[in-house]
Design a protein around this motif. Structure first.
Motif, PDB file in Angstrom:
ATOM      1  N   GLU A  88      15.412   2.884  -5.735  1.00 18.61           N
ATOM      2  CA  GLU A  88      16.292   1.987  -6.472  1.00 18.61           C
ATOM      3  C   GLU A  88      17.308   1.329  -5.543  1.00 18.61           C
ATOM      4  OE1 GLU A  88      17.748  -0.046  -9.814  1.00 18.61           O
ATOM      5  OE2 GLU A  88      15.882   1.054  -9.462  1.00 18.61           O
ATOM      6  N   MET A  89      17.824   2.104  -4.582  1.00 12.86           N
ATOM      7  CA  MET A  89      18.776   1.536  -3.619  1.00 12.86           C
ATOM      8  C   MET A  89      18.143   0.425  -2.791  1.00 12.86           C
ATOM      9  SD  MET A  89      21.902   2.514  -3.624  1.00 12.86           S
ATOM     10  CE  MET A  89      22.325   1.919  -2.001  1.00 12.86           C
ATOM     11  N   VAL A  90      16.907   0.647  -2.372  1.00  8.97           N
ATOM     12  CA  VAL A  90      16.211  -0.376  -1.592  1.00  8.97           C
ATOM     13  C   VAL A  90      16.020  -1.641  -2.420  1.00  8.97           C
ATOM     14  CG1 VAL A  90      14.018  -0.966  -0.470  1.00  8.97           C
ATOM     15  CG2 VAL A  90      15.067   1.269  -0.069  1.00  8.97           C
ATOM     16  N   LYS A  91      15.660  -1.490  -3.675  1.00 13.39           N
ATOM     17  CA  LYS A  91      15.450  -2.648  -4.547  1.00 13.39           C
ATOM     18  C   LYS A  91      16.751  -3.397  -4.798  1.00 13.39           C
ATOM     19  CE  LYS A  91      11.586  -0.418  -6.974  1.00 13.39           C
ATOM     20  NZ  LYS A  91      11.160   0.192  -8.258  1.00 13.39           N
ATOM     21  N   ILE A  92      17.835  -2.653  -5.027  1.00 12.93           N
ATOM     22  CA  ILE A  92      19.126  -3.287  -5.298  1.00 12.93           C
ATOM     23  C   ILE A  92      19.586  -4.118  -4.109  1.00 12.93           C
ATOM     24  CG2 ILE A  92      21.591  -2.834  -5.689  1.00 12.93           C
ATOM     25  CD1 ILE A  92      20.740  -0.338  -7.279  1.00 12.93           C
ATOM     26  N   THR A  93      19.396  -3.597  -2.920  1.00 11.95           N
ATOM     27  CA  THR A  93      19.917  -4.257  -1.710  1.00 11.95           C
ATOM     28  C   THR A  93      18.922  -5.216  -1.071  1.00 11.95           C
ATOM     29  OG1 THR A  93      19.222  -2.355  -0.354  1.00 11.95           O
ATOM     30  CG2 THR A  93      21.492  -2.349  -1.194  1.00 11.95           C
ATOM     31  N   ALA A  94      17.758  -5.386  -1.680  1.00 16.31           N
ATOM     32  CA  ALA A  94      16.744  -6.296  -1.119  1.00 16.31           C
ATOM     33  C   ALA A  94      17.267  -7.722  -0.918  1.00 16.31           C
ATOM     34  CB  ALA A  94      15.500  -6.293  -2.003  1.00 16.31           C
ATOM     35  N   PRO A  95      18.170  -8.251  -1.793  1.00 17.93           N
ATOM     36  CA  PRO A  95      18.678  -9.609  -1.554  1.00 17.93           C
ATOM     37  C   PRO A  95      19.508  -9.745  -0.280  1.00 17.93           C
ATOM     38  CG  PRO A  95      18.986  -8.983  -3.853  1.00 17.93           C
ATOM     39  CD  PRO A  95      18.577  -7.749  -3.116  1.00 17.93           C
ATOM     40  N   LEU A  96      19.897  -8.628   0.302  1.00 19.54           N
ATOM     41  CA  LEU A  96      20.667  -8.659   1.551  1.00 19.54           C
ATOM     42  C   LEU A  96      19.805  -8.040   2.660  1.00 19.54           C
ATOM     43  CD1 LEU A  96      24.204  -7.490   0.306  1.00 19.54           C
ATOM     44  CD2 LEU A  96      23.328  -9.830   0.534  1.00 19.54           C
ATOM     45  N   PRO A  97      18.989  -8.860   3.328  1.00 13.41           N
ATOM     46  CA  PRO A  97      18.022  -8.321   4.301  1.00 13.41           C
ATOM     47  C   PRO A  97      18.657  -7.531   5.441  1.00 13.41           C
ATOM     48  CG  PRO A  97      17.553 -10.631   3.789  1.00 13.41           C
ATOM     49  CD  PRO A  97      18.883 -10.322   3.192  1.00 13.41           C
ATOM     50  N   ARG A  98      19.898  -7.875   5.812  1.00 15.86           N
ATOM     51  CA  ARG A  98      20.520  -7.210   6.957  1.00 15.86           C
ATOM     52  C   ARG A  98      21.483  -6.100   6.535  1.00 15.86           C
ATOM     53  NH1 ARG A  98      22.725 -11.048  11.474  1.00 15.86           N
ATOM     54  NH2 ARG A  98      22.771  -9.025  12.516  1.00 15.86           N
ATOM     55  N   TYR A  99      21.397  -5.703   5.286  1.00 13.58           N
ATOM     56  CA  TYR A  99      22.179  -4.562   4.820  1.00 13.58           C
ATOM     57  C   TYR A  99      21.275  -3.339   4.728  1.00 13.58           C
ATOM     58  CZ  TYR A  99      26.845  -6.300   3.755  1.00 13.58           C
ATOM     59  OH  TYR A  99      28.131  -6.768   3.866  1.00 13.58           O
TER      60      TYR A  99
END
Length: 632
Positions: free
Chosen positions: A196-207
């Motif tokens: 879920e964390m990976v999916k949430i932060t997917a819009p920020l590629p460098r995060y």
């Protein structure tokens, strides 16, 4: 610039390794080369006293450039790292003002620890007011139960600024196994939460959003190969589990961030970061992560594998484990060499811990010095101008390979069950606890030195009145006394010596140690210095002397000084006569009699009733603990 390599020693005949060994063997005069000159490391391999070019023939890194797979030398061509300062947020406006002030001082990265009860878009706006997400690395952490909520707020904030997300960088630190490592609580749904964390932060590629907290292992006393081997297994466990859940291999790999500690073993720590990048690159490459569609990648293998995904992102923190309470300014020396190891090892970002963190909430002065330590390396020493200066060093290249082999062996052993199952079984925790115990024992015997603690302490320093409860970073959701699993035991190496010395301070009585120096000048001075350092580790008052003509004169002076301990300092030969004489003069008094050294006549002296001897093989901690019991 000339492309030719100048051979500086062309006028001298080459010297073979065999010839070097002949000279060394002759100088040893029959002593065993392996026992005298070869160092057996805690990591389980031997270090030779010298290395030659043949020792690094065929090594991968010797033909590798910075930024090239498998990234032994670096994941980038330059060596510009982020200077990170952590801020514990209690008041969002105050934290913002502190961050803005730090930006003016050279900080380029923040680690914000947010309170779990006050997460909101409005508070995040207050916190980041005036801070550009595309110019400063932003890292966020909160209670693990609120991490997903925080991640959504951060993603919404950054994407709302109409910035190029490829220029916005940082992390939202979610550690899937934090509850096990810190609290002993199982996390059976960790893979779902991590996905879920990976999916949430997917819009920020460098995060980055998955934190592999190897620094916790370091702070618990792990050796370098353990921190590295277990961290690699940790990362692989998460990577494999999330790929099985259908997430893109390249996306998952690029969301993992390694947080590693950096200890005092200067060259070994440099090798650790080099070996870590190498091994992680090979692990990720085995999954064959593809390059994302419609995105140009300048680091693609012939089979289409995205080699950029194999880059290990490392945030390093100077170690808590070897920070001392007494003589705390020495902590600055420790953290400076640790920072040097990390930056020479080409980490991506670095936190230098304030020197007073061991006994109080860090002061503004201590935090400023911690930042300046990194700026010193950048602006004055120009460490950011050279990438991997250790490349080609026969010694460091050999350390890198040897450490990689040991870490890889541990990685494979852990992978037989998987890191999660190893945590549940307590295998990881027990291995690190055993290493910590070995280091505590080595410190007690002074085989491991902590300057200002078990060697060369500040004789007159007191710290009891300065010790406050350091800032509590817990989230208030700790379990009860009993937990299903074993948590890591986080301790400081100096804590037993700290307790010993604080006990002396708090007792209200400072035992006096009188040096009865007599006889051979060189031996009495050497043993007096040794004994002074020995007893001052417990905070005792030391009364040193230039020397006495007779034992009677020395005993009289000791009693006039009110001595609690009288240490006879002389040569081994003279102890045969002087030790029994001094003992008999003192045995009817309150003073404890000690002989400095381990003379050949020690058994005879013990038979005459002399009980106490201190020497290089003494367990300092146990010996001083015994004196505390008798005198306090």
């Amino acid at each position: 610039m000339s492309n030719q390599k100048e051979k500086l020693f062309a006028d001298f005949p080459p010297v073979s390794t065999e010839r070097w060994m002949e000279v060394i063997t002759a100088d040893l005069k029959g002593a065993d080369f392996q026992k005298r000159l070869v160092w057996r490391t805690n990591e389980g391999f031997n270090v030779n006293p010298f290395y030659r070019v043949e020792n690094i023939e065929g090594f991968l890194s010797t033909g590798n450039l910075p930024g090239q797979f498998p990234y032994v030398r670096s994941t980038r061509k330059d060596n510009v790292w982020y200077v990170r300062q952590n801020i514990d947020v209690k008041d969002y406006a105050e934290a913002n003002q502190k961050a803005l002030s730090l930006l003016e001082r050279g900080v380029t990265s923040f680690g914000f620890h947010l309170p779990k009860n006050y997460l909101s878009a409005e508070n995040l706006e207050i916190l980041l007011n005036g801070i550009a997400p595309d110019k400063v690395e932003l890292n966020f952490k909160t209670c693990i139960s609120k991490t997903h909520e925080m991640a959504r707020l951060v993603v919404a904030y950054v994407t709302s600024k109409n910035l190029n997300v490829l220029e916005c960088f940082g992390s939202i630190e979610y550690d899937p196994f934090r509850k096990i490592l810190k609290k002993g609580m199982d996390v059976p749904n960790w893979a779902d939460d991590a996905a879920e964390m990976v999916k949430i932060t997917a819009p920020l590629p460098r995060y980055r959003s998955i934190s592999v907290t190897g620094n916790l292992l370091n702070d618990a006393g792990a050796y370098s190969y353990q921190e590295l081997g277990f961290s690699l297994s940790y990362g692989n466990q998460v990577l494999g589990a999330l790929i099985e859940k259908g997430l893109d291999r390249s996306l998952v790999a690029k969301k993992i961030k390694f947080e590693l500690g950096v200890g005092a073993n200067y060259f070994m720590e440099i090798a650790k970061f080099r070996a870590g990048r190498w091994l992680w690159a090979e692990i990720v490459n085995a999954y064959k992560p593809p390059c994302p569609p419609h995105i140009e990648c300048d680091n693609t293998a012939a089979d289409g594998t995205c080699l950029c995904a194999a880059k290990m992102n490392i945030h390093a923190s100077t170690s808590r484990f070897n920070q001392s309470l007494f003589d705390p300014y020495v902590n600055m020396l420790r953290t400076q060499t640790e920072a040097m190891s990390a930056t020479i090892g080409a980490v991506d970002s670095l936190t230098v811990r304030p020197f007073d963190e061991a006994f109080e909430t860090p002061t503004e002065f201590a935090e400023r010095i911690a930042v300046n330590q990194q700026l010193l390396l950048k602006e004055e020493s120009h460490f950011d101008k050279v990438t991997d200066p250790s490349s080609g060093s026969y010694y460091i290249e050999s350390l890198t390979v040897s450490l990689a082999e040991q870490a890889w062996k541990l990685f494979l052993e852990t992978e037989e069950k998987g890191f999660y199952q190893a945590l549940k079984a307590g295998t990881v925790q027990d291995a690190i606890a055993a290493s910590a115990d070995a280091r505590f024992k080595a410190l007690a015997n002074r085989r491991e030195i902590l300057l200002g603690t078990n060697q060369y302490p500040n004789f007159t320093e007191t710290m009891a009145e300065k010790v406050t409860n350091p800032q509590d970073h817990s989230c208030g959701c700790a379990p009860g006394a009993e937990t299903a699993l074993k948590p890591l035991t986080i301790r400081r190496l100096a804590e037993q010596f700290n307790e010993l010395r604080l006990a002396t301070e708090k007792s209200g009585k400072t035992p006096k140690v009188f040096m009865l120096t007599i006889g051979n000048l060189a031996m009495r001075l050497a043993r007096s210095q040794f004994s002074s350092n020995f007893f001052s580790c417990a905070g005792y008052q030391i009364i040193d002397n230039l020397g006495f003509n007779t034992v009677e004169e020395g005993v009289k002076a000791a009693r006039e000084a009110g001595a609690d301990i009288v240490v006879l300092c002389s040569s081994d030969d003279e102890y045969v006569e002087l030790a029994p004489k001094a003992f008999n003069l003192l045995k009817d008094g309150k003073e404890l009699f000690v002989v400095a050294g381990a003379p050949a006549c020690m058994d005879d002296l013990k038979a005459q009733g002399i009980e106490h001897f201190i020497h290089v093989r003494s367990n300092v901690l146990e010996t001083l603990g015994m004196f505390n019991e008798r005198l306090l």
